[in-house]
Design a protein around this motif. Structure first.
Motif, PDB file in Angstrom:
ATOM      1  N   ASP A  42      31.635  30.833  27.232  1.00 41.29           N
ATOM      2  CA  ASP A  42      31.161  30.685  25.977  1.00 41.29           C
ATOM      3  C   ASP A  42      30.491  32.153  25.248  1.00 41.29           C
ATOM      4  OD1 ASP A  42      31.899  27.915  26.164  1.00 41.29           O
ATOM      5  OD2 ASP A  42      29.741  27.319  26.770  1.00 41.29           O
ATOM      6  N   GLU A  43      30.662  33.076  26.004  1.00 39.07           N
ATOM      7  CA  GLU A  43      30.386  34.413  25.389  1.00 39.07           C
ATOM      8  C   GLU A  43      31.343  35.383  25.953  1.00 39.07           C
ATOM      9  OE1 GLU A  43      26.447  35.333  26.853  1.00 39.07           O
ATOM     10  OE2 GLU A  43      25.235  33.712  25.911  1.00 39.07           O
ATOM     11  N   ILE A  44      31.742  36.171  24.945  1.00 38.19           N
ATOM     12  CA  ILE A  44      32.586  37.263  25.100  1.00 38.19           C
ATOM     13  C   ILE A  44      32.017  38.267  24.534  1.00 38.19           C
ATOM     14  CG2 ILE A  44      35.209  37.872  24.805  1.00 38.19           C
ATOM     15  CD1 ILE A  44      34.887  35.116  26.183  1.00 38.19           C
ATOM     16  N   GLU A  45      32.164  39.465  25.207  1.00 33.22           N
ATOM     17  CA  GLU A  45      31.496  40.874  24.756  1.00 33.22           C
ATOM     18  C   GLU A  45      32.732  41.898  24.722  1.00 33.22           C
ATOM     19  OE1 GLU A  45      27.657  43.653  25.186  1.00 33.22           O
ATOM     20  OE2 GLU A  45      27.911  41.822  26.616  1.00 33.22           O
ATOM     21  N   ILE A  46      32.686  42.524  23.533  1.00 37.07           N
ATOM     22  CA  ILE A  46      33.809  43.629  23.366  1.00 37.07           C
ATOM     23  C   ILE A  46      32.802  45.236  22.968  1.00 37.07           C
ATOM     24  CG2 ILE A  46      35.528  42.333  22.587  1.00 37.07           C
ATOM     25  CD1 ILE A  46      35.085  43.289  19.940  1.00 37.07           C
ATOM     26  N   SER A  47      33.371  46.213  23.374  1.00 38.90           N
ATOM     27  CA  SER A  47      32.776  47.335  23.305  1.00 38.90           C
ATOM     28  C   SER A  47      33.929  48.392  22.637  1.00 38.90           C
ATOM     29  CB  SER A  47      32.065  47.749  24.388  1.00 38.90           C
ATOM     30  OG  SER A  47      33.056  48.077  25.498  1.00 38.90           O
ATOM     31  N   PRO A  48      33.257  49.467  22.222  1.00 35.74           N
ATOM     32  CA  PRO A  48      34.199  50.706  21.752  1.00 35.74           C
ATOM     33  C   PRO A  48      34.430  51.397  22.756  1.00 35.74           C
ATOM     34  CG  PRO A  48      31.982  51.260  20.993  1.00 35.74           C
ATOM     35  CD  PRO A  48      31.884  49.601  21.742  1.00 35.74           C
ATOM     36  N   PRO A  49      35.628  52.207  23.006  1.00 40.45           N
ATOM     37  CA  PRO A  49      35.926  53.072  24.146  1.00 40.45           C
ATOM     38  C   PRO A  49      35.007  54.080  23.911  1.00 40.45           C
ATOM     39  CG  PRO A  49      37.721  52.666  22.734  1.00 40.45           C
ATOM     40  CD  PRO A  49      36.847  52.062  22.096  1.00 40.45           C
TER      41      PRO A  49
END
Length: 139
Positions: A42-49
């Motif tokens: 229910d939680e998805i995290e994205i980040s910059p390279p």
């Protein structure tokens, strides 16, 4: 004793479908997942390279979005591109133009697939830095 400033861990975005919205924004921003999401997450995290910005965390909520965002992202075309090229790319990925009463402005207001508004600015990072330097030199 000096007080240390708070650290922003991530920007959290409510979402009806965090998997789809995180995937869309990861494609738009060319970011990666912090962890490989499981189908029931229910939680998805994205980040910059390279960690050059605050991560975005998408959390499942049941309530629908209501009204204009109080907080939104301002995106710049990367150096070597321009607003028109990036607008065409974003619209091709499923962004939509929205009118929130902005009037005649040099940026474009768009919405992601769940209706969250964001702005596509005109200048690239280098153009913005040059304008800031010229403004500073003039003062």
């Amino acid at each position: 004793m000096a007080v240390m400033p708070l650290v922003v861990s991530q920007l959290t975005i409510d979402s009806r479908d965090p998997h789809a919205l995180a995937a869309w924004w990861a494609q738009v921003l060319q970011w990666q997942y912090v962890w490989e999401p499981a189908p029931d997450d229910d939680e998805i995290e994205i980040s910059p390279p390279g960690g050059g910005a605050t991560n975005w965390l998408f959390i499942r909520v049941e309530d629908p979005k209501r009204g204009k965002n109080r907080l939104h992202a301002d995106l710049r075309p990367p150096d070597g591109s321009d607003q028109a090229t990036e607008l065409e790319r974003l619209l091709g990925l499923g962004a939509t133009r929205v009118d929130i009463g902005q009037g005649d402005v040099p940026w474009v207001v768009l919405a992601d697939p769940e209706g969250n508004e964001f702005c596509l600015l005109r200048g690239t990072p280098s153009q913005a830095a040059a304008a800031l330097a010229a403004e500073s030199a003039g003062s």
